[in-house]
Design a protein around this motif. Structure first.
Motif, PDB file in Angstrom:
ATOM      1  N   VAL A 403       0.832  -1.210   0.000  1.00  0.00           N
ATOM      2  CA  VAL A 403       0.000   0.000   0.000  1.00  0.00           C
ATOM      3  C   VAL A 403       0.867   1.262   0.000  1.00  0.00           C
ATOM      4  O   VAL A 403       0.707   2.115  -0.889  1.00  0.00           O
ATOM      5  CB  VAL A 403      -0.988  -0.016   1.180  1.00  0.00           C
ATOM      6  CG1 VAL A 403      -1.757   1.296   1.238  1.00  0.00           C
ATOM      7  CG2 VAL A 403      -1.952  -1.199   1.049  1.00  0.00           C
ATOM      8  N   ARG A 495      -8.307  -2.213  -2.940  1.00  0.00           N
ATOM      9  CA  ARG A 495      -7.611  -1.580  -1.816  1.00  0.00           C
ATOM     10  C   ARG A 495      -8.353  -1.830  -0.501  1.00  0.00           C
ATOM     11  O   ARG A 495      -7.725  -2.021   0.552  1.00  0.00           O
ATOM     12  CB  ARG A 495      -7.493  -0.077  -2.071  1.00  0.00           C
ATOM     13  CG  ARG A 495      -6.860   0.699  -0.921  1.00  0.00           C
ATOM     14  CD  ARG A 495      -6.819   2.184  -1.221  1.00  0.00           C
ATOM     15  NE  ARG A 495      -5.795   2.504  -2.201  1.00  0.00           N
ATOM     16  CZ  ARG A 495      -4.602   2.983  -1.890  1.00  0.00           C
ATOM     17  NH1 ARG A 495      -4.268   3.188  -0.629  1.00  0.00           N
ATOM     18  NH2 ARG A 495      -3.729   3.263  -2.835  1.00  0.00           N
ATOM     19  N   GLU A 499      -7.035  -2.582   3.409  1.00  0.00           N
ATOM     20  CA  GLU A 499      -7.198  -1.592   4.469  1.00  0.00           C
ATOM     21  C   GLU A 499      -8.111  -2.081   5.590  1.00  0.00           C
ATOM     22  O   GLU A 499      -7.995  -1.625   6.736  1.00  0.00           O
ATOM     23  CB  GLU A 499      -7.744  -0.288   3.875  1.00  0.00           C
ATOM     24  CG  GLU A 499      -6.748   0.384   2.933  1.00  0.00           C
ATOM     25  CD  GLU A 499      -7.280   1.647   2.295  1.00  0.00           C
ATOM     26  OE1 GLU A 499      -6.459   2.488   1.871  1.00  0.00           O
ATOM     27  OE2 GLU A 499      -8.519   1.795   2.209  1.00  0.00           O
TER      28      GLU A 499
END
Length: 659
Positions: A403, A495, A499
């Motif tokens: 990330v 993503r 997360e």
């Protein structure tokens, strides 16, 4: 067909005149209507009453095409009838209406001698084949993959089982070498005119048409039994445009026009010569045609977006034989949309692109590995640990670092690899950072190394990160290429799955399970957002929208050699691969799969490969190719046809028929 052949010897001089007439027009890509075609021919035969009547009979009874199929009218979708399976299947060698050798020779003359009828290279290994040559066979087995031999071969495909494994190189081959799923004829296209004539001939004779460049494909989209293949490998034109104004778009700046056959290593060379950067794949032998039309990720994707985001304009030969320009401002903006991520081998043959040129940039890479083994080593760039929990926690930590790497404009390349004894595992990592200096890269990666050390994995960069211009990274020829016989599947990880701690745990557990089951898990962390690609909001590409929210693309490689198994073993091996992919798909419910690196049997491939754009792409396919001149497995609109493979596998070794 009988009438046409019976008058062939009488009308041959006039066919030659007709070919010359049409060549003059097609040199400039001009479409010739059937009326213009008829007037030209009738004018030349005005004083030959008997021949004139015969030719007019042919032209009017078989509207839109000459029965010989030499220079068909581009506006017609009429197909020759009378194949063994009627209209249900494409015309196949051995059918009553398969073109005669003489007709193929006439096509070759009209093409200027670039029609090939090649045999598989491995025929050299079969004692009962006319091409048997022990010296050539030994070369294939020992040195060919270190050269450009296979890239420069008109038939070779990168994934052999898709052809049917009917002619594999071996010192002790079994059975006979047959053409199998390789094309019957190949047009070695070096001009747009070559492509047009190939498309017209295939369409008007109802012959399967396939498109091949370098052979990089895992689906079998670049080969097909009984097909006419358009080989775009030698479409190598290149032009630098210092200031390009995109028609109907928002881009003004440096660009290049390049042929669809240009390979990555050639783009790097051009970039180095011009002190510019062109977005490319990592593999130097990949060709631009398939790379760009399928999506195109790159070590520069977090900085400049995907390959499709680079396309400013393109030239494509469509199913009616026309050479069109597709850009945001013209009448072909539907093709401009579809051919940027909607897949190749579907809407036409792309012959060239205009793409963005970026400033020269260095790519700096920090590399390390660590291993779970039976002994422990000290600190270094490749330490060995014996603590299983430490290894797998380090596995998670590396992927988590994807990330910040992507957010910094970088690209995290990783491999989770099972070792031979199934109890040892290797983790490889390359943190690739465009525009960073080696000291900056070392500083950037240090937090990850500190975390690994805290976990009991003493990784230290014993050598500083390497750096070099992105466009100067490979020797001439791309370093060689050879065909393989594996299978793999892919997944795009949003993503949000990195997360959210719960989702991340599920994703990493699924990835670990794949490695422990004996599969290589190859991860590529990047963030190819619309902002990174400077996407024109009014003219977005057709690429799967999941790419814009993805933080990782991953491939899962099956270790099975699919050249040494029976069809039943092949099916069982794929079932095991699919069972490993199941938890990965379940852990990424908002994900998808990369069209250029996927599984031809991907469940729900329409949405997985193309996402919410699929229905729009189908509409474009129906509009531009209603007669299915272009077909390949797991491509947009392909559901109505299938290959009746002789081995019962999803190979291209069989007749293409409607379902």
């Amino acid at each position: 067909m009988f009438l046409c052949l019976s008058i062939l010897t009488l009308i041959k001089p006039y066919l030659l005149a007709k070919a010359i007439i049409q060549t003059t027009h097609f040199e400039h890509g001009e479409r010739i209507s059937s009326n213009k075609h008829r007037k030209l021919l009738v004018g030349h035969l005005a004083n030959m009453h008997l021949l004139q009547r015969l030719l007019l009979f042919v032209l009017h009874v078989v509207p839109g095409q000459l029965c010989l199929g030499l220079d068909p009218d581009t506006s017609s979708n009429v197909h020759t009838l009378g194949s063994k399976s009627g209209d249900r299947c494409k015309t196949f060698p051995g059918d009553s209406n398969w073109p005669s050798d003489n007709i193929w020779q006439q096509l070759n003359v009209s093409l200027g001698g670039v029609l090939l009828k090649p045999v598989p290279p491995a025929a050299a290994c079969y004692p009962n084949h006319p091409s048997f040559n022990p010296s050539t066979c030994n070369f294939l087995l020992t040195n060919a993959s270190r050269t450009t031999f296979y890239l420069d071969d008109p038939l070779t495909v990168g994934t052999q089982w898709t052809q049917g494994n009917t002619c594999l190189a071996s010192l002790n081959p079994t059975g006979n070498c047959t053409q199998g799923g390789f094309a019957a004829y190949v047009v070695n296209a070096s001009s747009v005119r070559h492509v047009q004539r190939a498309v017209n001939f295939a369409r008007n004779n109802n012959i399967r048409l396939v498109i091949k460049s370098t052979g990089h494909d895992s689906f079998g989209r670049n080969t097909g039994a009984g097909a006419l293949s358009v080989w775009t490998h030698y479409l190598k034109d290149f032009e630098f445009i210092p200031s390009y104004i995109q028609p109907g778009g928002n881009y003004i700046g440096p660009a290049v026009r390049l042929g669809a056959g240009i390979q990555v290593w050639e783009a790097w060379k051009h970039g180095a010569d011009l002190n510019i950067t062109l977005l490319t794949a990592s593999c130097p032998t990949v060709g631009y045609g398939g790379y760009l039309t399928g999506g195109g990720h790159s070590p520069l994707s977090s900085k400049y977006g995907l390959g499709v985001d680079q396309i400013l304009s393109l030239e494509v030969v469509t199913a009616d034989g026309e050479a069109l320009i597709a850009d945001p401002g013209g009448p072909n903006n539907d093709l401009y949309f579809a051919l940027r991520g909607g897949g190749g081998s579907t809407y036409g043959v792309v012959t060239s692109f205009v793409i963005k040129a970026h400033p020269a940039i260095n790519l700096t890479i920090a590399s390390f590995t660590f291993t779970l083994g039976s002994t422990t080593s000290g600190p270094g760039s490749d330490p060995i640990v014996t603590n299983s929990s430490a290894f797998w926690n380090g596995f998670d930590a590396v992927f988590k670092f994807g990330v910040p790497t992507a957010d910094a404009g970088g690209y995290l390349w990783t491999n989770g690899i099972p070792m031979a004894n199934a109890t040892s595992f290797l983790m490889q990592a390359r943190v690739q950072l465009p525009g960073f200096t080696p000291p900056e890269a070392a500083t950037f990666v240090q937090p990850l190394l500190d975390e690994l050390d805290d976990l009991g994995i003493p990784v230290v960069l014993t050598t500083p990160p390497t750096t070099s211009p992105f466009s100067a990274r490979t020797p001439s020829g791309g370093g060689g290429f050879g065909p393989g016989n594996g299978r793999y599947a892919s997944r795009l990880f949003p993503r949000t799955d990195f997360e959210d701690p719960v989702q991340f745990r599920k994703a990493m557990d699924a990835a670990r399970a794949a490695v422990e089951a004996g599969y290589v898990f190859h991860g590529l962390n990047m963030a190819p957002t619309e902002e990174a690609g400077d996407v024109d909001k009014h003219h977005p590409p057709a690429v799967n929208p999941v790419w814009r929210t993805a933080i990782m693309h991953a491939d899962v490689f099956d270790p099975t050699n699919f050249g040494t198994v029976t069809p039943e073993q092949h099916k069982a091996a794929h079932a095991r691969l699919d069972s490993v992919m199941g938890p990965i798909r379940e852990a990424t419910p908002l994900g998808g799969s990369y069209y250029n690196e996927g599984d031809v049997e991907e469940p729900g491939w329409q949405r997985s490969f193309f996402g919410s754009n699929y229905d729009k792409l189908v509409a474009i396919k129906k509009k531009r190719d209603p007669g299915q001149v272009f077909w390949a497995p797991a491509t947009v609109g392909s559901e109505g046809w299938a290959v009746e493979a002789l081995d019962g596998l999803p190979s291209q070794n069989g007749r293409l028929c409607k379902v």
